[in-house]
Design an enzyme around this catalytic site. Structure first.
Site, PDB file in Angstrom:
ATOM      1  N   THR A  12       0.710  -1.220  -0.064  1.00  0.00           N
ATOM      2  CA  THR A  12      -0.143   0.063   0.031  1.00  0.00           C
ATOM      3  C   THR A  12       0.996   1.230  -0.029  1.00  0.00           C
ATOM      4  O   THR A  12       0.306   2.400   0.042  1.00  0.00           O
ATOM      5  CB  THR A  12      -0.921  -0.021   1.261  1.00  0.00           C
ATOM      6  OG1 THR A  12      -0.178  -0.206   2.427  1.00  0.00           O
ATOM      7  CG2 THR A  12      -2.095  -1.092   1.115  1.00  0.00           C
ATOM      8  N   LEU A  14       3.628   4.197   1.125  1.00  0.00           N
ATOM      9  CA  LEU A  14       4.071   4.751   2.327  1.00  0.00           C
ATOM     10  C   LEU A  14       2.726   5.231   2.994  1.00  0.00           C
ATOM     11  O   LEU A  14       2.550   6.366   3.071  1.00  0.00           O
ATOM     12  CB  LEU A  14       5.107   5.742   2.369  1.00  0.00           C
ATOM     13  CG  LEU A  14       6.483   5.202   1.808  1.00  0.00           C
ATOM     14  CD1 LEU A  14       7.569   6.385   1.754  1.00  0.00           C
ATOM     15  CD2 LEU A  14       6.934   4.098   2.886  1.00  0.00           C
ATOM     16  N   HIS A  15       1.711   4.642   3.449  1.00  0.00           N
ATOM     17  CA  HIS A  15       0.496   5.113   4.134  1.00  0.00           C
ATOM     18  C   HIS A  15       0.830   5.374   5.814  1.00  0.00           C
ATOM     19  O   HIS A  15       2.153   5.303   6.170  1.00  0.00           O
ATOM     20  CB  HIS A  15      -0.514   4.099   3.933  1.00  0.00           C
ATOM     21  CG  HIS A  15      -0.515   2.935   4.604  1.00  0.00           C
ATOM     22  ND1 HIS A  15      -0.857   2.629   6.051  1.00  0.00           N
ATOM     23  CD2 HIS A  15      -0.133   1.537   4.040  1.00  0.00           C
ATOM     24  CE1 HIS A  15      -0.474   1.334   6.114  1.00  0.00           C
ATOM     25  NE2 HIS A  15      -0.096   0.644   5.196  1.00  0.00           N
ATOM     26  N   LEU A  16      -0.021   5.659   6.319  1.00  0.00           N
ATOM     27  CA  LEU A  16       0.124   5.999   7.768  1.00  0.00           C
ATOM     28  C   LEU A  16       1.142   5.363   8.902  1.00  0.00           C
ATOM     29  O   LEU A  16       2.096   5.660   9.302  1.00  0.00           O
ATOM     30  CB  LEU A  16      -0.973   6.320   8.530  1.00  0.00           C
ATOM     31  CG  LEU A  16      -0.947   7.202   9.871  1.00  0.00           C
ATOM     32  CD1 LEU A  16      -0.278   8.490   9.822  1.00  0.00           C
ATOM     33  CD2 LEU A  16      -2.374   7.407  10.306  1.00  0.00           C
ATOM     34  N   GLU A  87       5.667  -4.449   7.968  1.00  0.00           N
ATOM     35  CA  GLU A  87       4.582  -4.966   7.255  1.00  0.00           C
ATOM     36  C   GLU A  87       4.739  -6.246   6.722  1.00  0.00           C
ATOM     37  O   GLU A  87       5.929  -6.639   6.230  1.00  0.00           O
ATOM     38  CB  GLU A  87       3.875  -3.988   6.191  1.00  0.00           C
ATOM     39  CG  GLU A  87       3.217  -2.966   6.986  1.00  0.00           C
ATOM     40  CD  GLU A  87       2.244  -2.081   5.769  1.00  0.00           C
ATOM     41  OE1 GLU A  87       2.576  -2.052   4.656  1.00  0.00           O
ATOM     42  OE2 GLU A  87       1.381  -1.564   6.235  1.00  0.00           O
TER      43      GLU A  87
END
Length: 87
Positions: A12, A14-16, A87
């Site tokens: 996804t 560099l999301h939060l 992740e």
């Protein structure tokens, strides 16, 4: 000053959550740590700056570290990214 390009592997981007982990890693160092992506320069110690870069999976970014612990900072951040930022 040292720099290195790295490809973001997170599905996804560099999301939060991964952005927070990246910032936490960067804040351990005294060096100025930035990365560039498509002409945008982000402060790796600022979650909002990292999120503002809108980096997606497969994008290549270039990290630049400048300061007394620049080499260790660069090595640490590149390893964290290659390991998937939790992740």
């Amino acid at each position: 000053m040292v720099s290195q390009k790295v490809t973001i592997k997170n599905p996804t981007g560099l999301h939060l959550r991964p952005a927070g982990i990246l910032c936490k890693e960067a804040m351990q160092f005294k060096s100025l740590i930035t990365f560039t992506f498509k002409g945008y320069t982000a402060n790796a110690k600022s979650v909002l700056s990292v999120l503002g870069a809108c980096v997606k999976c497969g994008d290549e970014v270039e990290f630049v570290c400048e300061g007394e612990d620049e080499e260790l900072a660069l090595d640490t951040l590149i390893k964290a990214i290659e390991d998937g930022l939790g992740e």
